[in-house]
Design an enzyme around this catalytic site. Structure first.
Site, PDB file in Angstrom:
ATOM      1  N   MET A  24     -15.904  -9.528  -2.223  1.00 22.49           N
ATOM      2  CA  MET A  24     -16.185  -9.333  -3.645  1.00 22.49           C
ATOM      3  C   MET A  24     -15.396 -10.347  -4.483  1.00 22.49           C
ATOM      4  O   MET A  24     -15.233 -10.182  -5.690  1.00 22.49           O
ATOM      5  CB  MET A  24     -15.848  -7.899  -4.061  1.00 22.49           C
ATOM      6  CG  MET A  24     -16.716  -6.885  -3.303  1.00 22.49           C
ATOM      7  SD  MET A  24     -16.869  -5.310  -4.117  1.00 22.49           S
ATOM      8  CE  MET A  24     -15.197  -4.718  -4.009  1.00 22.49           C
ATOM      9  N   ASP A  29      -4.872 -13.978   0.616  1.00 17.97           N
ATOM     10  CA  ASP A  29      -4.647 -14.380   2.013  1.00 17.97           C
ATOM     11  C   ASP A  29      -5.307 -13.431   3.017  1.00 17.97           C
ATOM     12  O   ASP A  29      -5.558 -13.819   4.161  1.00 17.97           O
ATOM     13  CB  ASP A  29      -3.137 -14.474   2.298  1.00 17.97           C
ATOM     14  CG  ASP A  29      -2.543 -15.722   1.670  1.00 17.97           C
ATOM     15  OD1 ASP A  29      -3.332 -16.586   1.209  1.00 17.97           O
ATOM     16  OD2 ASP A  29      -1.306 -15.843   1.625  1.00 17.97           O
ATOM     17  N   HIS A  31      -8.370 -12.133   2.694  1.00 10.86           N
ATOM     18  CA  HIS A  31      -9.724 -12.685   2.858  1.00 10.86           C
ATOM     19  C   HIS A  31      -9.678 -13.967   3.688  1.00 10.86           C
ATOM     20  O   HIS A  31     -10.503 -14.168   4.581  1.00 10.86           O
ATOM     21  CB  HIS A  31     -10.326 -13.039   1.492  1.00 10.86           C
ATOM     22  CG  HIS A  31     -10.533 -11.871   0.575  1.00 10.86           C
ATOM     23  ND1 HIS A  31      -9.801 -11.690  -0.566  1.00 10.86           N
ATOM     24  CD2 HIS A  31     -11.413 -10.835   0.631  1.00 10.86           C
ATOM     25  CE1 HIS A  31     -10.208 -10.602  -1.187  1.00 10.86           C
ATOM     26  NE2 HIS A  31     -11.175 -10.053  -0.488  1.00 10.86           N
ATOM     27  N   GLN A 149     -14.763   1.490   6.387  1.00 11.69           N
ATOM     28  CA  GLN A 149     -15.893   0.604   6.081  1.00 11.69           C
ATOM     29  C   GLN A 149     -16.369  -0.124   7.347  1.00 11.69           C
ATOM     30  O   GLN A 149     -17.564  -0.275   7.574  1.00 11.69           O
ATOM     31  CB  GLN A 149     -15.467  -0.407   5.011  1.00 11.69           C
ATOM     32  CG  GLN A 149     -16.504  -1.457   4.718  1.00 11.69           C
ATOM     33  CD  GLN A 149     -16.136  -2.289   3.511  1.00 11.69           C
ATOM     34  OE1 GLN A 149     -16.412  -1.917   2.389  1.00 11.69           O
ATOM     35  NE2 GLN A 149     -15.506  -3.439   3.735  1.00 11.69           N
ATOM     36  N   SER A 182      -7.241  -6.950  -3.920  1.00 10.66           N
ATOM     37  CA  SER A 182      -7.533  -7.482  -5.262  1.00 10.66           C
ATOM     38  C   SER A 182      -7.019  -6.518  -6.319  1.00 10.66           C
ATOM     39  O   SER A 182      -6.652  -6.928  -7.422  1.00 10.66           O
ATOM     40  CB  SER A 182      -9.031  -7.684  -5.437  1.00 10.66           C
ATOM     41  OG  SER A 182      -9.491  -8.547  -4.422  1.00 10.66           O
TER      42      SER A 182
HETATM   43  P1  AMP Z   1     -13.303  -7.089  -0.574  1.00 11.57           P
HETATM   44  O1  AMP Z   1     -13.378  -8.408  -1.262  1.00 11.57           O
HETATM   45  O2  AMP Z   1     -12.210  -6.197  -1.044  1.00 11.57           O
HETATM   46  O3  AMP Z   1     -14.650  -6.400  -0.491  1.00 11.57           O
HETATM   47  O4  AMP Z   1     -12.932  -7.417   0.943  1.00 11.57           O
HETATM   48  C1  AMP Z   1     -13.697  -8.316   1.704  1.00 11.57           C
HETATM   49  C2  AMP Z   1     -13.193  -8.301   3.119  1.00 11.57           C
HETATM   50  O5  AMP Z   1     -11.816  -8.684   3.158  1.00 11.57           O
HETATM   51  C3  AMP Z   1     -13.298  -6.913   3.781  1.00 11.57           C
HETATM   52  O6  AMP Z   1     -13.727  -7.062   5.121  1.00 11.57           O
HETATM   53  C4  AMP Z   1     -11.863  -6.426   3.703  1.00 11.57           C
HETATM   54  O7  AMP Z   1     -11.541  -5.490   4.709  1.00 11.57           O
HETATM   55  C5  AMP Z   1     -11.088  -7.715   3.897  1.00 11.57           C
HETATM   56  N1  AMP Z   1      -9.723  -7.586   3.392  1.00 11.57           N
HETATM   57  C6  AMP Z   1      -9.349  -7.168   2.148  1.00 11.57           C
HETATM   58  N2  AMP Z   1      -8.001  -7.113   2.072  1.00 11.57           N
HETATM   59  C7  AMP Z   1      -7.514  -7.489   3.285  1.00 11.57           C
HETATM   60  C8  AMP Z   1      -6.204  -7.635   3.832  1.00 11.57           C
HETATM   61  N3  AMP Z   1      -5.111  -7.364   3.126  1.00 11.57           N
HETATM   62  N4  AMP Z   1      -6.082  -8.044   5.119  1.00 11.57           N
HETATM   63  C9  AMP Z   1      -7.199  -8.323   5.853  1.00 11.57           C
HETATM   64  N5  AMP Z   1      -8.460  -8.207   5.393  1.00 11.57           N
HETATM   65  C10 AMP Z   1      -8.619  -7.796   4.121  1.00 11.57           C
END
Ligand code: AMP
Length: 278
Positions: A24, A29, A31, A149, A182
């Site tokens: 999103m 780091d 991502h 998820q 985020s």
């Molecule tokens: P989001 O942008 O929050 O939808 O996350 C996109 C992807 O990044 C998802 O697969 C999340 O699980 C992963 N993600 C978000 N935060 C972290 C983190 N701290 N460590 C590893 N992966 C993450």
């Protein structure tokens, strides 16, 4: 890096995607670690940046979700991603079919985060189903931070019998253990240290388990840790790693969600692993 705003142009270009990394945006780091992971498995990686309004339970949370597209593009260019997809809602919907809500695996979607965010995982399944039809990846790379998820998306792949591997990547944390997110942007300076209670709770659960404290007692003890915390706990639970059900014979994961002011935080930790790598 080739950037597509139009789904039609993406499809017409007939690019073959090995690994798909849905996000999103507001990339951190955590991502970027998914992209590093994807490079181990694939030649061509595609990142998407799309804030799926349907999966937000709170309109304010959706409207306030951080948007940093220019910085995101710079980070993705630096790490050498092949393709970036920045589609809009109508375009996605015009080029894909919805998830059939009759197939919703409610046992998993209405539990834990799903219990407190009604409709959230149904919307996650819908958007992932649509992206899969458009991107047609061999692998989807997901963060273990959003463990429920991951399980929901695996379920989606099973339901439609997609030939796709789900590859997960460990949670990236700051130096105090707080999982990067985020939503951490909305924590005030002093709140960030309070948020670490979430991580300490998971660590305590792991230590208690290693000291043979029964699961029910660990859950009680962890809930008590939050009596004097600034974090308002939503749930803390311990589940089977593979099924996310209440069965404690195999590998176990502790999962937690809580609120610090307006900010909702989630995290998890494997507390029993037969692989001995956690
Ligand atoms: P989001 O942008 O929050 O939808 O996350 C996109 C992807 O990044 C998802 O697969 C999340 O699980 C992963 N993600 C978000 N935060 C972290 C983190 N701290 N460590 C590893 N992966 C993450």
């Amino acid at each position: 890096m080739k950037i597509f705003h139009s789904i039609k142009k993406f499809i017409d270009s007939e690019v073959k995607i090995d690994s798909f990394i849905p996000t999103m945006g507001n990339l951190h780091d955590g991502h970027l670690s998914l992209i590093t992971e994807s490079k181990k498995h694939s030649e061509k990686s595609c990142v998407s940046i799309y804030i799926n309004g349907d999966q937000f339970t709170d309109v304010k949370d959706f409207e306030n979700y951080p948007k940093t597209i220019e910085e995101d593009i710079k980070k993705l260019e630096k790490i050498k991603v092949n393709y970036l997809l920045i589609p809009d809602k109508n375009d996605i919907e015009n080029f894909s079919k919805p998830f059939d809500i009759n197939l919703e695996p409610k046992k998993i979607t209405n539990d834990m985060c799903g219990k407190y965010r009604p409709g959230h995982f149904l919307a996650v399944m819908d958007i992932m189903h649509r992206f899969i039809q458009i991107v047609k990846p061999k692998n989807i790379i997901l963060g273990e931070k959003d463990y429920q998820q991951v399980m929901v998306i695996k379920e989606l792949i099973n339901i439609y019998n997609y030939d796709i591997s789900v590859i997960t990547s460990p949670t990236v944390r700051n130096k105090n253990g707080l999982a990067l997110s985020s939503r951490n942007n909305f924590l005030l300076d002093n709140e960030e240290k309070f948020a670490c209670d979430i991580y300490y709770a998971l660590l305590s659960a792991k230590i208690m388990f290693e000291n043979n404290i029964p699961v029910e007692e660990i859950i009680d003890n962890v809930n008590k840790l939050f009596i004097n915390s600034h974090v308002n706990i939503e749930y803390f639970t311990i589940r089977d790693v593979k099924t996310l059900q209440h069965s404690y014979d195999n590998d176990l994961i502790a999962l937690i969600a809580g609120h610090l002011g307006e900010v909702r935080l989630i995290d998890n930790m494997i507390i029993k692993s037969s692989h001995n790598n956690k």
